[in-house]
Design an enzyme around this catalytic site. Structure first.
Site, PDB file in Angstrom:
ATOM      1  N   ARG A  80       9.716   4.986   1.156  1.00  0.00           N
ATOM      2  CA  ARG A  80       8.674   4.050   0.712  1.00  0.00           C
ATOM      3  C   ARG A  80       9.089   2.591   0.908  1.00  0.00           C
ATOM      4  NH1 ARG A  80       6.282   2.295  -4.808  1.00  0.00           N
ATOM      5  NH2 ARG A  80       4.068   2.107  -4.350  1.00  0.00           N
ATOM      6  N   ILE A  89       0.075  -1.534  -2.127  1.00  0.00           N
ATOM      7  CA  ILE A  89       0.503  -0.169  -1.838  1.00  0.00           C
ATOM      8  C   ILE A  89       0.246   0.592  -3.129  1.00  0.00           C
ATOM      9  CG2 ILE A  89       2.911  -0.672  -2.456  1.00  0.00           C
ATOM     10  CD1 ILE A  89       3.821   1.417  -0.435  1.00  0.00           C
ATOM     11  N   SER A  90      -0.401   1.720  -3.026  1.00  0.00           N
ATOM     12  CA  SER A  90      -0.797   2.463  -4.228  1.00  0.00           C
ATOM     13  C   SER A  90       0.406   3.013  -4.988  1.00  0.00           C
ATOM     14  CB  SER A  90      -1.730   3.618  -3.854  1.00  0.00           C
ATOM     15  OG  SER A  90      -2.935   3.118  -3.349  1.00  0.00           O
ATOM     16  N   GLN A  91       0.202   3.187  -6.271  1.00  0.00           N
ATOM     17  CA  GLN A  91       1.184   3.800  -7.150  1.00  0.00           C
ATOM     18  C   GLN A  91       1.495   5.211  -6.629  1.00  0.00           C
ATOM     19  OE1 GLN A  91      -0.595   4.346 -10.976  1.00  0.00           O
ATOM     20  NE2 GLN A  91       1.250   5.191 -11.897  1.00  0.00           N
ATOM     21  N   PRO A  92       2.767   5.590  -6.517  1.00  0.00           N
ATOM     22  CA  PRO A  92       3.121   6.910  -5.987  1.00  0.00           C
ATOM     23  C   PRO A  92       2.413   8.074  -6.692  1.00  0.00           C
ATOM     24  CG  PRO A  92       5.068   5.560  -6.095  1.00  0.00           C
ATOM     25  CD  PRO A  92       3.969   4.773  -6.749  1.00  0.00           C
TER      26      PRO A  92
END
Length: 187
Positions: free
Chosen positions: A11, A37-40
């Site tokens: 990431r 960037i989206s939260q995992p």
């Protein structure tokens, strides 16, 4: 399988060097141009919902459409579970960076389009994932699903959104399931 794929995904490569030390925290992080960037956790959930029925097949998704390439993190995960991914981004510098990162990671099954999503042709997809929130589910996205296909996207305004899963049951029939509260950039 989704957790394994995420564990093996670097990431930090999708972020600017200044934020790389925070890459593995369960947070949405800025990637420039008022995008994130989206939260995992959310990336994992969205991917899991798309592959849930056929999760043991190596490439359970045949033809996937992603709306909002961003930095390419979700694109990378979709490429693991899809035979072919078409990813649309409207911000050219973000798209160029994503293309470079995915090329370095030797991803070869992604086609990139520079578009706002309004220029989609009539092609049908088995799975559609939107990383941006419309106020309501657009009919033109539902119509791009093959029968049996799934669309997952956040739906709502800038302060309240629901992750929503749409399934195409027949040529003119859909089911809609509200999953959980999320917060994405607007479509």
């Amino acid at each position: 399988r989704v957790l394994e794929a995420m564990r093996d995904t670097p990431r930090h490569l999708f972020l600017d060097e200044a934020l790389a030390s925070r890459a593995y925290e369960d947070l949405a992080l800025p990637i420039g141009y008022q995008q994130t960037i989206s939260q995992p956790y959310v990336v994992a959930k969205m991917t899991e919902y798309l592959i849930s029925e056929e999760r043991l097949i190596a490439k359970p998704l045949k033809d996937t459409l992603e709306i909002g390439t961003g930095c390419g993190y979700q694109t990378y995960l979709l490429s693991i579970f899809s035979k072919k991914v078409t990813s649309i981004e409207r911000i050219e510098p973000l798209q160029k960076k994503a293309i470079k990162t995915l090329k370095e990671l030797r991803v070869t099954n992604v086609k990139f389009l520079l578009d706002d999503g309004n220029g989609l042709d009539d092609k049908k997809y088995d799975a559609i994932l939107s990383a941006a929130a419309p106020l309501e589910v657009p009919m033109y996205l539902k119509e791009r699903l093959n029968v049996g296909g799934k669309l997952i996207l956040p739906v709502g305004g800038s302060t309240q959104q629901k992750l929503t899963l749409i399934r195409r049951i027949s040529s003119n029939s859909y089911t809609e399931e509200t999953l959980e509260d999320v917060l994405f950039v607007p479509l």
